[in-house]
Design a protein around this motif. Structure first.
Motif, PDB file in Angstrom:
ATOM      1  N   SER A 181      -4.091   2.438  14.919  1.00 32.44           N
ATOM      2  CA  SER A 181      -3.818   1.305  14.036  1.00 32.44           C
ATOM      3  C   SER A 181      -2.324   1.234  13.735  1.00 32.44           C
ATOM      4  CB  SER A 181      -4.584   1.474  12.718  1.00 32.44           C
ATOM      5  OG  SER A 181      -4.073   2.573  11.983  1.00 32.44           O
ATOM      6  N   HIS A 182      -1.904   0.131  13.126  1.00 28.71           N
ATOM      7  CA  HIS A 182      -0.509  -0.031  12.712  1.00 28.71           C
ATOM      8  C   HIS A 182      -0.500  -0.250  11.200  1.00 28.71           C
ATOM      9  CE1 HIS A 182       1.380  -0.224  16.741  1.00 28.71           C
ATOM     10  NE2 HIS A 182       0.163  -0.631  17.098  1.00 28.71           N
ATOM     11  N   GLY A 183      -1.098   0.703  10.488  1.00 29.83           N
ATOM     12  CA  GLY A 183      -1.284   0.555   9.047  1.00 29.83           C
ATOM     13  C   GLY A 183      -0.143   1.030   8.188  1.00 29.83           C
ATOM     14  N   LEU A 184       0.907   1.605   8.799  1.00 29.66           N
ATOM     15  CA  LEU A 184       2.055   2.073   8.010  1.00 29.66           C
ATOM     16  C   LEU A 184       3.033   0.921   7.793  1.00 29.66           C
ATOM     17  CD1 LEU A 184       2.775   5.566   9.608  1.00 29.66           C
ATOM     18  CD2 LEU A 184       1.649   5.085   7.442  1.00 29.66           C
ATOM     19  N   LYS A 185       3.362   0.682   6.535  1.00 30.29           N
ATOM     20  CA  LYS A 185       4.331  -0.357   6.206  1.00 30.29           C
ATOM     21  C   LYS A 185       5.751   0.218   6.268  1.00 30.29           C
ATOM     22  CE  LYS A 185       1.039  -2.760   3.198  1.00 30.29           C
ATOM     23  NZ  LYS A 185       0.814  -3.856   4.152  1.00 30.29           N
ATOM     24  N   GLN A 186       6.721  -0.657   6.223  1.00 31.33           N
ATOM     25  CA  GLN A 186       8.116  -0.211   6.311  1.00 31.33           C
ATOM     26  C   GLN A 186       8.477   0.696   5.134  1.00 31.33           C
ATOM     27  OE1 GLN A 186      10.051  -0.658   8.927  1.00 31.33           O
ATOM     28  NE2 GLN A 186      11.621   0.630   7.976  1.00 31.33           N
ATOM     29  N   ARG A 187       7.919   0.426   3.942  1.00 27.87           N
ATOM     30  CA  ARG A 187       8.219   1.284   2.789  1.00 27.87           C
ATOM     31  C   ARG A 187       7.661   2.684   3.006  1.00 27.87           C
ATOM     32  NH1 ARG A 187       4.041   2.016  -0.968  1.00 27.87           N
ATOM     33  NH2 ARG A 187       2.171   0.769  -0.584  1.00 27.87           N
TER      34      ARG A 187
END
Length: 465
Positions: A23-29
């Motif tokens: 998944s791509h669940g990590l946000k930039q913050r």
């Protein structure tokens, strides 16, 4: 002659398992704080005391030299990870640059390191908590921590990101406050304290060059954990931007948090104070300043750092294992995805971490000791793979896809060769010391076995097509 391409034609970051993908669940913050918090690792809080005891005030030089080396390694890794984002990070880069055997060796050796580190950090965290609650068994606390972070990593990658976000926020806040208080005390501005001047720095090399060497070796291994951000970037919303931002700010973060805090500690506290080792340099410094409750509060921060490292290492181990298997470098079951999470890899990595804990109780003098020696120099082996991979890939990227060079290694190839020379020098210094020499033997043996297995697998796959 250019190195052979991996046997798999699909780039590692684009591969999928059974139609599913990470998944791509990590946000930039999340990624920003993972990068920032990853610099403030358990090694800084826990392991730096022994380095100060050995090197005295010259620990500042030791951390500066090793910090410069780490900056070069991170720049090289950042260049490759921005061009080829992958959960396999340096393992995938080594496979692409050198060949499948190199990816196999770098990846599985690092996986063993991370799984063992999970257990070691659990033991350290449990020791702190059992000190607060005497009579409670340490293994029980380790089991509790393991269940919590295993569950966190099993659920979704955003859970890992949230934990690390708040862990990193607390660590950054605590060490920033420590640095502010330290500077105020050094300048004599902090109420109730007198400026120490240079009295604690007068004996700068108390144990001569040997002490500096021991401090240098201790400082090198305190930087472990910086690689996690390049692993996590593959599951972020914008992998290239995340890696580029993390690498470009690495220099000031290392200078401020590591070198800056070591300078504050040795300026304020006599290097030969027993508390520096027994309580840790940060707790000892705050207690020395007489700030009520500050030492106890720093113990909480140390606990958070250890728990953060546990969480990050379970995550990193599972993703490295997933990437390896997804590239045909291990048992397929570890690459099974559920909800975008390699849950079998998470469970396996966590269980092996807890097995290391049990071995520390059951077989502390043989099996556990051998395990510690095997992982002793793994980070240097990984760094060498990173440097060699970057040497080979840079020319290929310039020739085939120059637009992918979002991050560039400084003064290539001169500084890459300087970094490799630095790593060779550290190996030589390790060979001089009895304790670290044993680590070289064990790590060298494990690396040779993995390389032989990886090369054999590569040959077999080439024959079978």
């Amino acid at each position: 002659m250019p190195a052979p391409e991996p046997t798999t034609k699909t780039p590692p970051q684009q591969q999928q398992q059974g139609g599913a993908s990470l998944s791509h669940g990590l946000k930039q913050r999340h990624l920003s704080m993972i990068a920032l918090g990853g610099v403030i690792g358990a090694g800084l809080f826990v392991g730096s005391g022994a380095g100060i005891a050995a090197a005295g005030p010259s620990i500042i030089i030791a951390y500066t030299v090793s910090g410069l080396l780490v900056m070069l390694v991170m720049r090289m890794l950042g260049e490759m990870s921005a061009a080829y984002p992958s959960s396999g990070s340096f393992s995938a880069h080594a496979e692409r640059a050198i060949g499948p055997w190199a990816g196999f060796t770098a990846g599985w050796s690092f996986w063993i390191l991370l799984c063992t580190a999970v257990g070691l950090e659990g033991i350290g965290a449990a020791h702190i908590v059992s000190g607060w609650l005497p009579g409670t068994p340490e293994w029980l606390w380790v089991a509790l921590f393991m269940v919590v972070f295993c569950g966190t990593n099993l659920a979704a990658v955003k859970n890992f990101g949230e934990f690390e976000f708040w862990f990193a926020t607390l660590k950054v806040g605590a060490i920033s406050l420590f640095l502010i208080l330290g500077v105020l005390a050094i300048t004599g501005v902090l109420p109730g304290t007198d400026a120490p001047g240079t009295s604690n720095l007068s004996d700068f090399f108390p144990h001569g060059s040997n002490g500096l060497i021991i401090g240098l070796l201790a400082s090198v291994f305190a930087y472990g954990g910086l690689e996690t951000v390049t692993i996590a970037a593959a599951e972020s919303e914008n992998p290239v931007r995340g890696v580029a931002s993390a690498v470009r700010t690495a220099m000031w973060r290392i200078a401020l948090f590591y070198i800056g805090s070591m300078a504050v500690v040795v300026t304020l506290v006599p290097w030969n104070s027993g508390a520096v080792v027994s309580e840790g340099p940060y707790v000892a410094t705050l207690d020395h300043l007489g700030i009520p409750g500050a030492g106890r509060l720093m113990n909480v921060v140390v606990l958070v750092a250890l728990l953060s490292a546990m969480n990050a290492n379970i995550y990193g181990a599972s993703r490295i294992a997933y990437s390896l298997v997804d590239r045909g470098q291990g048992p397929k079951v570890l690459a099974k995805l559920s909800g975008g999470v390699p849950r079998v890899a998470v469970l396996t990595s966590s269980v092996l971490g807890f097995v290391c804990v049990l071995l520390s109780y059951w077989r502390p003098n043989d099996i556990f000791k051998w395990l510690l020696n095997m992982i002793g120099a793994v980070i240097l082996v990984v760094w060498i793979f990173i440097a060699v991979s970057q040497l080979l890939l840079r020319r290929r990227i310039e020739r085939e896809s120059p637009e992918k060079l979002v991050v560039r290694m400084w003064a290539f190839p001169v500084l890459t060769w300087v970094a490799l020379a630095g790593m060779a020098a550290i190996f030589v210094l390790m060979a001089r010391e009895a304790d670290t020499r044993v680590q070289l033997y064990f790590t060298g043996g494990m690396t040779a076995v993995l390389a032989a297995v990886g090369y054999g697998r590569q040959k077999i796959r080439a024959k079978t097509g």
